[in-house]
Design an enzyme around this catalytic site. Sequence first.
Site, PDB file in Angstrom:
ATOM      1  N   VAL A 154       0.859  -1.174   0.000  1.00 27.44           N
ATOM      2  CA  VAL A 154       0.000   0.000   0.000  1.00 27.44           C
ATOM      3  C   VAL A 154       0.896   1.225   0.000  1.00 27.44           C
ATOM      4  O   VAL A 154       2.057   1.162   0.402  1.00 27.44           O
ATOM      5  CB  VAL A 154      -0.954   0.035   1.214  1.00 27.44           C
ATOM      6  CG1 VAL A 154      -2.004  -1.053   1.104  1.00 27.44           C
ATOM      7  CG2 VAL A 154      -0.177  -0.086   2.513  1.00 27.44           C
ATOM      8  N   SER A 155       0.350   2.367  -0.451  1.00 25.71           N
ATOM      9  CA  SER A 155       1.182   3.547  -0.659  1.00 25.71           C
ATOM     10  C   SER A 155       1.526   4.284   0.620  1.00 25.71           C
ATOM     11  O   SER A 155       2.584   4.897   0.731  1.00 25.71           O
ATOM     12  CB  SER A 155       0.488   4.503  -1.640  1.00 25.71           C
ATOM     13  OG  SER A 155       0.297   3.867  -2.887  1.00 25.71           O
ATOM     14  N   THR A 156       0.644   4.258   1.607  1.00 22.61           N
ATOM     15  CA  THR A 156       0.884   4.995   2.850  1.00 22.61           C
ATOM     16  C   THR A 156       0.618   4.096   4.050  1.00 22.61           C
ATOM     17  O   THR A 156      -0.077   3.076   3.950  1.00 22.61           O
ATOM     18  CB  THR A 156      -0.026   6.234   2.945  1.00 22.61           C
ATOM     19  OG1 THR A 156      -1.389   5.801   3.056  1.00 22.61           O
ATOM     20  CG2 THR A 156       0.120   7.123   1.715  1.00 22.61           C
TER      21      THR A 156
END
Length: 226
Positions: free
Chosen positions: A28-30
């Site tokens: 996931v990006s964050t």
Amino acid sequence: MLPTSRDAEHPATEPVAATGTLIGYARVSTKAQLLDRQMHALTEAGCVRIFADKKSGKNAEREELWKALDYLRPGDILVVPSMDRLGRSIQDLIALVSGLRQREVGFTSLHESLDTTTPGGRLVFHVFAALAEFIRELIVQGTHEGLDAARARGVRLGRPAAMTPEQIRHARDLLTRPENTVVSIAKLLGVSRNTVYKYVPELKDGRPALAAATAPALPHPAEPCP
């Protein structure tokens, strides 16, 4: 070891004998985003071990991905929820999967139903690689054509000048006054001290040389009347 660009452009064609373990990779990006859905999909697919990163795809330092790649053995299959979870770009994805095939490791993307251990999956991946190379060549060609057209119009290419002609004139005027230092003038104009020296080269010979270069020429005295 990561594959070279030549290896990425020409992926291996021989099939991988999928006899080993399914290893999952999620991302996931964050840190605020949850991995639950991806982890569930990978577990349902039969992955016995899952590595996961919480980092943007643009970040090259994906520690868990490198751990997963190091963990894989010939015959294993790397499984991802979707292709965009693995590669930062199509070129990055092709390089990674080509490297896996050279190590006799398979690759499966659940969302796209892509499996490089099957003839159909290998064909699709070859199409991806060919399209990526075609797009890259179009971009390079378009860039060259754009630069040539700009040069023909007289456009100045490269980095913009650090000081405008007006700033240079202003600097020269300020430098003729002994109380003004080069450092103070540079701060006033928002440039570095070295930039002032670059655009006012007379400074290298000292203030007197600059004053002589900028002093207006005196008119010749009138000839006395006979």
